[in-house]
Enzyme design. Structure first.
Site, PDB file in Angstrom:
ATOM      1  N   ASP A  92      31.599  49.570  33.932  1.00 46.42           N
ATOM      2  CA  ASP A  92      30.893  48.516  33.196  1.00 46.42           C
ATOM      3  C   ASP A  92      29.664  49.091  32.479  1.00 46.42           C
ATOM      4  O   ASP A  92      29.455  48.861  31.275  1.00 46.42           O
ATOM      5  CB  ASP A  92      30.473  47.435  34.218  1.00 46.42           C
ATOM      6  CG  ASP A  92      30.353  46.056  33.613  1.00 46.42           C
ATOM      7  OD1 ASP A  92      30.568  45.909  32.397  1.00 46.42           O
ATOM      8  OD2 ASP A  92      30.044  45.118  34.373  1.00 46.42           O
ATOM      9  N   SER A 140      38.250  47.843  40.959  1.00 46.25           N
ATOM     10  CA  SER A 140      37.770  47.502  42.317  1.00 46.25           C
ATOM     11  C   SER A 140      37.541  48.689  43.251  1.00 46.25           C
ATOM     12  O   SER A 140      37.092  48.489  44.377  1.00 46.25           O
ATOM     13  CB  SER A 140      38.714  46.511  43.032  1.00 46.25           C
ATOM     14  OG  SER A 140      38.582  45.212  42.509  1.00 46.25           O
TER      15      SER A 140
HETATM   16  N1  AR6 Z   1      35.635  56.127  33.460  1.00 47.92           N
HETATM   17  C1  AR6 Z   1      36.673  55.952  34.313  1.00 47.92           C
HETATM   18  N2  AR6 Z   1      36.519  55.590  35.601  1.00 47.92           N
HETATM   19  C2  AR6 Z   1      35.255  55.400  36.037  1.00 47.92           C
HETATM   20  C3  AR6 Z   1      34.105  55.565  35.221  1.00 47.92           C
HETATM   21  C4  AR6 Z   1      34.343  55.957  33.872  1.00 47.92           C
HETATM   22  N3  AR6 Z   1      33.337  56.131  33.003  1.00 47.92           N
HETATM   23  N4  AR6 Z   1      33.011  55.285  35.966  1.00 47.92           N
HETATM   24  C5  AR6 Z   1      33.429  54.971  37.203  1.00 47.92           C
HETATM   25  N5  AR6 Z   1      34.782  55.046  37.264  1.00 47.92           N
HETATM   26  P1  AR6 Z   1      33.520  50.567  39.325  1.00 47.92           P
HETATM   27  P2  AR6 Z   1      34.577  48.091  40.573  1.00 47.92           P
HETATM   28  C6  AR6 Z   1      35.705  54.775  38.396  1.00 47.92           C
HETATM   29  O1  AR6 Z   1      32.406  50.649  40.321  1.00 47.92           O
HETATM   30  O2  AR6 Z   1      34.790  48.788  41.860  1.00 47.92           O
HETATM   31  C7  AR6 Z   1      29.992  47.185  38.262  1.00 47.92           C
HETATM   32  O3  AR6 Z   1      28.643  47.168  38.613  1.00 47.92           O
HETATM   33  C8  AR6 Z   1      35.111  54.698  39.780  1.00 47.92           C
HETATM   34  O4  AR6 Z   1      35.041  56.001  40.361  1.00 47.92           O
HETATM   35  O5  AR6 Z   1      33.209  50.842  37.898  1.00 47.92           O
HETATM   36  O6  AR6 Z   1      35.680  47.230  40.027  1.00 47.92           O
HETATM   37  C9  AR6 Z   1      30.470  45.870  37.683  1.00 47.92           C
HETATM   38  O7  AR6 Z   1      29.471  45.218  36.957  1.00 47.92           O
HETATM   39  C10 AR6 Z   1      36.122  53.817  40.503  1.00 47.92           C
HETATM   40  O8  AR6 Z   1      37.245  54.585  40.954  1.00 47.92           O
HETATM   41  O9  AR6 Z   1      34.222  49.105  39.352  1.00 47.92           O
HETATM   42  C11 AR6 Z   1      30.867  45.090  38.908  1.00 47.92           C
HETATM   43  O10 AR6 Z   1      29.742  44.424  39.462  1.00 47.92           O
HETATM   44  C12 AR6 Z   1      36.623  52.870  39.406  1.00 47.92           C
HETATM   45  O11 AR6 Z   1      36.248  53.484  38.167  1.00 47.92           O
HETATM   46  C13 AR6 Z   1      31.365  46.142  39.848  1.00 47.92           C
HETATM   47  O12 AR6 Z   1      30.763  47.363  39.445  1.00 47.92           O
HETATM   48  C14 AR6 Z   1      36.014  51.471  39.461  1.00 47.92           C
HETATM   49  O13 AR6 Z   1      34.654  51.563  39.840  1.00 47.92           O
HETATM   50  C15 AR6 Z   1      32.860  46.325  39.747  1.00 47.92           C
HETATM   51  O14 AR6 Z   1      33.261  47.232  40.726  1.00 47.92           O
END
Ligand code: AR6
Length: 174
Positions: free
Chosen positions: A41, A123
């Site tokens: 995000d 997630s």
């Molecule tokens: N590109 C690809 N994957 C990524 C990137 C990136 N740039 N950055 C992180 N990941 P998350 P959630 C991976 O936390 O669990 C936010 O604050 C990461 O390692 O982005 O769905 C939102 O506002 C993990 O495997 O999303 C929500 O409040 C995956 O992407 C909350 O986090 C998802 O991690 C959503 O949490």
């Protein structure tokens, strides 16, 4: 990178940063208030600029297990699909909500006649969903969808780091 073709649609697993991937639609791992945050995000809003957040504010919110579309600001995509995955609770509801978040994006892709879409692993960051449980759910939902007639030609799952990439590779082999 690891790819396979299903019903003429390429399914690719890619290690990298989702904001650097070329696709008609990029999926954001959003929260239900569409308020922005860390992880995917944060990266999408930083790279795409403020117009994405302006559109999110107008939409106002999105229930868990669903997704909404905005434009992509400065990113080279046509759309951002903001998907809200579940906060992992360890109950039976998690899997259904996670599948539903992926399915909502796939439905938006059909609605907007999108040819390529890039997903992060929803997630599995801040929301705490174990990668080895989330990966088969994500891939099953995507594969079942592209086995039917679709506007999609390419689905890429972008994995951030070795652990996530390996979990999805393992799930693809099942
Ligand atoms: N590109 C690809 N994957 C990524 C990137 C990136 N740039 N950055 C992180 N990941 P998350 P959630 C991976 O936390 O669990 C936010 O604050 C990461 O390692 O982005 O769905 C939102 O506002 C993990 O495997 O999303 C929500 O409040 C995956 O992407 C909350 O986090 C998802 O991690 C959503 O949490």
């Amino acid at each position: 990178m690891s790819t396979r073709t299903i019903n003429g649609v390429t399914l690719a697993l890619l290690k990298g940063n989702i904001v650097e991937v070329q696709a008609d639609a990029i999926v954001n791992a959003a929260n239900s208030g569409l308020r922005g945050g860390g992880g995917v995000d944060g990266a999408i809003h930083r790279a795409g600029g403020p117009t994405i957040m302006e559109e999110c504010r107008k939409i106002g919110g999105c229930p868990t297990g669903s997704a909404v579309a905005t434009s992509a600001g400065k990113l080279q995509a046509r759309y951002i699909f903001h998907a809200v995955g579940p906060i992992y609770s360890g109950t039976g509801e998690d899997a259904q909500l996670l599948a539903s978040a992926y399915q909502s994006c796939l439905d938006l892709a059909e609605h907007h006649r999108v040819q390529s879409i890039a997903f992060p692993s929803l997630s599995t960051g801040v929301y705490g969903y174990p990668l080895d449980e989330a990966a088969p759910i994500a891939l099953r939902t995507i594969i079942q969808h592209i086995q039917k007639p679709t506007s999609l030609q390419q689905v890429t799952v972008v994995l951030f780091g070795d652990e996530a990439f390996q979990a999805f590779e393992n799930a693809l082999e099942i």
